[in-house]
Write a protein that holds these residues in place. Structure first.
Motif, PDB file in Angstrom:
ATOM      1  N   CYS A  49       0.812  -1.065  -0.116  1.00 29.90           N
ATOM      2  CA  CYS A  49       0.138   0.185   0.156  1.00 29.90           C
ATOM      3  C   CYS A  49       0.762   1.264   0.157  1.00 29.90           C
ATOM      4  CB  CYS A  49      -1.174   0.149   1.213  1.00 29.90           C
ATOM      5  SG  CYS A  49      -1.852   1.125   1.206  1.00 29.90           S
ATOM      6  N   PRO A  50       1.416   1.153  -1.124  1.00 25.94           N
ATOM      7  CA  PRO A  50       1.313   1.317  -2.494  1.00 25.94           C
ATOM      8  C   PRO A  50       2.282  -0.548  -2.678  1.00 25.94           C
ATOM      9  CG  PRO A  50       2.872   2.914  -2.727  1.00 25.94           C
ATOM     10  CD  PRO A  50       2.026   2.850  -0.992  1.00 25.94           C
ATOM     11  N   GLU A  92       7.590   1.501  20.474  1.00 22.67           N
ATOM     12  CA  GLU A  92       6.355   1.670  19.353  1.00 22.67           C
ATOM     13  C   GLU A  92       6.439   0.786  18.534  1.00 22.67           C
ATOM     14  OE1 GLU A  92       4.249   3.395  17.575  1.00 22.67           O
ATOM     15  OE2 GLU A  92       4.824   4.880  17.068  1.00 22.67           O
ATOM     16  N   VAL A 102      10.621   0.163   3.565  1.00 15.43           N
ATOM     17  CA  VAL A 102      10.282   1.520   3.952  1.00 15.43           C
ATOM     18  C   VAL A 102       9.954   2.264   4.886  1.00 15.43           C
ATOM     19  CG1 VAL A 102       8.104   1.949   2.505  1.00 15.43           C
ATOM     20  CG2 VAL A 102       9.279   3.592   1.827  1.00 15.43           C
ATOM     21  N   CYS A 103       8.651   1.771   5.703  1.00 19.30           N
ATOM     22  CA  CYS A 103       8.124   2.465   6.425  1.00 19.30           C
ATOM     23  C   CYS A 103       8.869   2.780   7.984  1.00 19.30           C
ATOM     24  CB  CYS A 103       6.688   2.312   7.073  1.00 19.30           C
ATOM     25  SG  CYS A 103       5.661   2.411   5.427  1.00 19.30           S
ATOM     26  N   THR A 136      11.858   2.819   7.853  1.00 22.79           N
ATOM     27  CA  THR A 136      13.558   3.502   7.479  1.00 22.79           C
ATOM     28  C   THR A 136      13.218   5.037   8.421  1.00 22.79           C
ATOM     29  OG1 THR A 136      14.122   1.820   5.810  1.00 22.79           O
ATOM     30  CG2 THR A 136      15.215   3.863   5.865  1.00 22.79           C
ATOM     31  N   GLY A 137      11.540   5.541   7.625  1.00 22.46           N
ATOM     32  CA  GLY A 137      11.147   6.328   8.345  1.00 22.46           C
ATOM     33  C   GLY A 137      10.600   6.675   9.514  1.00 22.46           C
ATOM     34  N   LYS A 138      11.248   5.780  10.348  1.00 25.65           N
ATOM     35  CA  LYS A 138      10.764   5.657  11.890  1.00 25.65           C
ATOM     36  C   LYS A 138       9.122   5.906  11.875  1.00 25.65           C
ATOM     37  CE  LYS A 138      14.583   7.119  14.139  1.00 25.65           C
ATOM     38  NZ  LYS A 138      15.671   7.268  13.239  1.00 25.65           N
ATOM     39  N   THR A 139       8.346   5.102  10.773  1.00 26.31           N
ATOM     40  CA  THR A 139       7.196   5.230  11.317  1.00 26.31           C
ATOM     41  C   THR A 139       7.590   3.739  11.112  1.00 26.31           C
ATOM     42  OG1 THR A 139       6.520   5.097   9.573  1.00 26.31           O
ATOM     43  CG2 THR A 139       6.012   6.867  10.953  1.00 26.31           C
ATOM     44  N   PRO A 140       6.536   2.919  12.307  1.00 22.87           N
ATOM     45  CA  PRO A 140       6.157   1.419  12.705  1.00 22.87           C
ATOM     46  C   PRO A 140       5.577   0.670  11.040  1.00 22.87           C
ATOM     47  CG  PRO A 140       4.698   2.770  13.545  1.00 22.87           C
ATOM     48  CD  PRO A 140       5.127   3.793  13.572  1.00 22.87           C
ATOM     49  N   LEU A 161       2.312  -1.333   9.143  1.00 24.90           N
ATOM     50  CA  LEU A 161       1.335  -1.064   9.425  1.00 24.90           C
ATOM     51  C   LEU A 161       1.067  -2.950   8.878  1.00 24.90           C
ATOM     52  CD1 LEU A 161      -0.255   1.974   9.811  1.00 24.90           C
ATOM     53  CD2 LEU A 161       0.661   0.703  11.722  1.00 24.90           C
ATOM     54  N   LYS A 205      -2.951  -1.067  15.182  1.00 24.76           N
ATOM     55  CA  LYS A 205      -2.278  -1.699  13.929  1.00 24.76           C
ATOM     56  C   LYS A 205      -3.131  -3.062  13.222  1.00 24.76           C
ATOM     57  CE  LYS A 205       1.679   0.667  15.777  1.00 24.76           C
ATOM     58  NZ  LYS A 205       2.426   1.077  17.029  1.00 24.76           N
ATOM     59  N   ARG A 254      -4.666   7.808   2.324  1.00 18.33           N
ATOM     60  CA  ARG A 254      -5.153   6.369   1.554  1.00 18.33           C
ATOM     61  C   ARG A 254      -6.292   6.857   0.796  1.00 18.33           C
ATOM     62  NH1 ARG A 254      -0.720   5.048   4.594  1.00 18.33           N
ATOM     63  NH2 ARG A 254       0.481   3.107   3.120  1.00 18.33           N
ATOM     64  N   HIS A 299       1.821   7.776  -0.591  1.00 15.56           N
ATOM     65  CA  HIS A 299       1.900   7.612   0.749  1.00 15.56           C
ATOM     66  C   HIS A 299       2.581   7.822   2.070  1.00 15.56           C
ATOM     67  CE1 HIS A 299      -1.871   6.360  -0.577  1.00 15.56           C
ATOM     68  NE2 HIS A 299      -1.693   5.344  -1.493  1.00 15.56           N
ATOM     69  N   VAL A 355       5.565   8.637   4.608  1.00 19.76           N
ATOM     70  CA  VAL A 355       6.096   7.930   5.396  1.00 19.76           C
ATOM     71  C   VAL A 355       6.586   9.255   6.979  1.00 19.76           C
ATOM     72  CG1 VAL A 355       7.491   6.050   6.597  1.00 19.76           C
ATOM     73  CG2 VAL A 355       6.630   5.736   3.946  1.00 19.76           C
ATOM     74  N   SER A 356       7.098   9.948   6.671  1.00 18.49           N
ATOM     75  CA  SER A 356       7.182  10.584   7.836  1.00 18.49           C
ATOM     76  C   SER A 356       6.522  11.465   7.641  1.00 18.49           C
ATOM     77  CB  SER A 356       8.853  10.667   7.994  1.00 18.49           C
ATOM     78  OG  SER A 356       8.815  11.286   6.420  1.00 18.49           O
ATOM     79  N   SER A 367       8.850  12.170  11.527  1.00 15.19           N
ATOM     80  CA  SER A 367       9.507  11.425  12.171  1.00 15.19           C
ATOM     81  C   SER A 367      10.826  11.272  11.724  1.00 15.19           C
ATOM     82  CB  SER A 367       8.596   9.665  11.853  1.00 15.19           C
ATOM     83  OG  SER A 367       8.599   9.651  10.628  1.00 15.19           O
ATOM     84  N   LYS A 368      11.022  10.986  10.453  1.00 20.54           N
ATOM     85  CA  LYS A 368      12.536  11.714  10.659  1.00 20.54           C
ATOM     86  C   LYS A 368      13.148  12.646   9.675  1.00 20.54           C
ATOM     87  CE  LYS A 368      16.575   8.295   8.449  1.00 20.54           C
ATOM     88  NZ  LYS A 368      16.147   7.473   7.590  1.00 20.54           N
TER      89      LYS A 368
END
Lengths: 252, 424
Positions: free
Chosen positions: A141-142, A185, A199-200, A202-206, A208, A239, B62, B159, B161-162, B169-170
């Motif tokens: 997604c995507p 988290e 990818v998520c 690495t962007g510091k978001t968990p 999902l 989540k 989304r 979509h 991320v940060s 977040s970063k």
């Protein structure tokens, strides 16, 4: 056509969308530097979002979105009849995706909330394989265009198109990220199928879990990890339910 | 000459989502000209209920595969205002840069993939790869740059991320920001190719007096937050968005219609230009002049030209923003906060026009009520009214059915409708 010394026929593809944001189809037009080579492998027979041309003689159908209306069921069944290979394209097609969050409420309540009671047809959200046989699933997604390119090349060369069996955690470690659990988290990386290059996280978001469960996951051990760390079970539930991709692993 | 004409386009191509055009003329009289959205509704306002505030932008992004960053930022702005959270200045600058990336990507997608084939007489962009390679390469270079900017600033182009509540977040990597600066320098030539080509086109001559609605902040070309203004002189604060939209339902469309001072209004690039052209970068003003765009333009087909002028603005403004970010230490990027009850609106200028998210939270910061009003929803009634005027004008000019059909398709496309968005 001849590509790097190999002869093969262009793939006759079509792209269709149902209940979704069309973001996965849009990825087909991304990675602009390899776009000409990518479309060089394809004979695009129908792709409404980018072309007015429409032919029904495709072999491979990329189907994006989940199903939530009766006319969608009919359209999908017609696609299934034509396609030799039907690809569930993206998380909504593979699992129902975020649209499934609607299923927590009765349909009448959804319609009343958004359409002030006007008659609007809507069914509970279903994934593509609930309606027709799916030959190949590309979650995300995507979807990740790099993975799509790899799979399209596999289809063109008649080799096996496979997704990674291991979890996102592996890719995340490869990228030398700090573990989201160590940042306090809950992250679904340990149980979610890789292929997104983490990818998520690495962007510091968990994570999902948009790519659904990896092969042979140890779900009880994952739950134990969450409990051990004293993390919120309500957060875990939110989540796990986000993409409706962990239906097989119910958690109350 | 009295004549009959029947145009029935189901699932218009080269637009995002499913919409139908119907024009019926009997004995020279226009019986019907209608724009109907038939997309499957998705119920995001229901889906978001009970969700923790921090997760909401990941859900609302989304709503749309093309303008996911705008949706994330509209939710973030609404929730931050509802809970009185102020993001650090560095985060605000990165968010604006992320918007620039998305707008550039979306405008390039529209101009080259969706609109260009109409002017070139091809069904899509793919045949143009061979017939107009330099032009298509320019378009792809601009679109790729937009995606690169979004990826560096938001972690992913579709979509994000940060982009999170409280800031980021970063932080973007300095090396990547520097690379962006280099690419922007290189890609200005692609912009020139695009401007020269669009300057050579015959834009259809059609005008219908329209009320244009956009954000306005009195000092910069608006993208995130500000006052709500219209070319009819209406001014409202962000939280009073309902007074600008007055949504209503029609029986033939799953997307709602809106109106402000007149029977309909328009949002989007042309609306932004008409209300804010004074704040465009000088190079973008020059491009607009060269392309024949002057405020207040009432020709919806000029939306394409306004998009191109905005691309010029974005490249130059992104350059300045990146320079500013490279002078910052980028350590303060996130304001920590305790979730609480509140309610507020977040308005942003998505590529297709002004986008409102209104959010109400409970004491735990969970969403108790949400309302999202999408640019295409605000344009549907105007598209519908434009279609009628265009059909009448075309009949007077003695155009053939085929010509009317093509013009009608081009008219709808000029609004770049994002239909799956509009039935969120």
């Amino acid at each position: 056509m001849n590509q790097q010394g190999m002869h093969f026929e262009k793939l006759r593809i079509a792209s269709f969308d149902f209940t979704c944001c069309e973001g996965c189809q849009l990825q087909l037009a991304n990675r602009e530097s390899s776009l000409a080579a990518f479309f060089g492998l394809l004979d695009v027979r129908a792709f409404r979002e980018i072309s007015s041309e429409k032919h029904d003689d495709y072999d491979i159908a990329f189907v994006e979105g989940s199903i939530s209306r009766s006319d969608e069921i009919e359209r999908l069944q017609a696609i299934r009849k034509q396609a030799k290979v039907l690809v569930a394209f993206g998380t909504c097609a593979c699992f129902g995706g975020v649209n499934s969050l609607k299923n927590r409420y009765p349909i009448e309540a959804c319609i009343a909330e958004v359409y002030d009671g006007q008659q609007v047809e809507s069914l509970p959200v279903r994934k593509i394989s609930d309606i027709v046989k799916v030959d190949l699933s590309i979650p995300g997604c995507p979807v990740a265009k790099e993975e799509v390119e790899r799979i399209v090349v596999s289809l063109a060369t008649g080799s096996l198109a496979a997704l990674p069996k291991y979890p996102v955690c592996v890719e995340c470690k490869e990228r030398l990220n700090t573990c989201m659990f160590d940042l306090g988290e809950i992250c679904l990386g340990p149980i979610t199928r890789a292929g997104c290059d983490a990818v998520c996280t690495t962007g510091k978001t968990p994570c999902l879990g948009c790519r659904g469960p990896a092969d042979d996951i140890n779900f009880p051990a994952f739950l134990e990890l969450v409990r051990e760390r004293g993390l919120s079970l309500r957060d875990l539930k939110e989540k796990l339910g986000f993409y409706h991709a962990f239906e097989a692993y119910p958690y109350q | 000459m009295k004549r009959d004409c029947s145009i029935d386009i189901r699932h218009l191509t080269r637009v995002e989502g499913h919409g139908n055009i119907r024009i019926t003329v009997r004995e020279g009289k226009l019986v019907e000209a209608r724009w109907a959205v038939v997309e499957t509704p998705r119920f995001f306002e229901v889906m978001v209920k009970g969700m923790s505030a921090e997760r909401v932008p990941f859900l609302t992004s989304r709503i749309c595969g093309i303008c996911s960053i705008s949706h994330a930022l509209a939710s973030i702005r609404a929730l931050e205002r509802a809970m009185q959270v102020t993001p650090p200045p560095a985060a605000e600058a990165v968010r604006l840069l992320a918007m620039h990336g998305e707008t550039l990507q979306s405008h390039a997608l529209h101009l080259f993939f969706l609109a260009l084939p109409d002017f070139a007489g091809t069904p899509g962009i793919l045949p143009l790869l061979e017939s107009h390679p330099e032009l298509v390469r320019a378009g792809l270079h601009l679109k790729e740059l937009g995606n690169e900017i979004s990826t560096v600033t938001a972690g992913r182009c579709t979509h994000p991320v940060s982009l999170v509540l409280g800031g980021l977040s970063k932080a973007p990597d300095r090396k990547h920001l520097q690379q962006l600066l280099d690419i922007i320098g290189e890609r200005k030539s692609a912009l020139e190719v695009a401007c020269d080509f669009f300057a050579s086109l015959d834009i259809p001559q059609f005008e219908r007096e329209t009320e244009f609605i956009s954000l306005h902040n009195g000092s910069t070309y608006p993208f995130i937050g500000g006052e709500l203004v219209s070319t009819d002189g209406v001014r409202r604060s962000e939280n009073d968005y309902l007074l600008m939209t007055n949504e209503y339902l029609t029986e033939f469309s799953t997307s709602k219609f809106t109106r402000c001072s007149r029977e309909s209004s328009a949002a989007g690039a042309l609306a932004r230009f008409n209300n804010n052209s004074a704040f465009l970068h000088p190079e973008a003003k020059k491009a607009a002049e060269k392309l024949g765009l002057r405020k207040v333009s009432h020709n919806p087909f000029m939306n394409n030209i306004a998009r191109l002028a905005e691309c010029v603005h974005i490249l130059h403004d992104a350059e300045a923003l990146i320079g500013k970010l490279l002078d910052m230490d980028l350590l303060e990027i996130r304001t920590r906060f305790t979730p609480k009850a509140g309610s507020a609106t977040g308005a942003v200028e998505a590529p297709r026009g002004i986008l409102y998210h209104h959010m109400e939270t409970d004491e735990e910061g969970r969403v108790s009520k949400a309302d999202c009003i999408i640019p295409t929803t605000q344009n549907n009634a105007n598209i519908h009214n434009d279609l009628q005027a265009l059909a009448l004008q075309s009949l007077e000019e003695g155009k053939t059915d085929r010509e009317i059909e093509k013009l009608a398709e081009m008219l709808v496309r000029s609004y770049d409708p994002c239909i799956s968005c509009s039935v969120h």
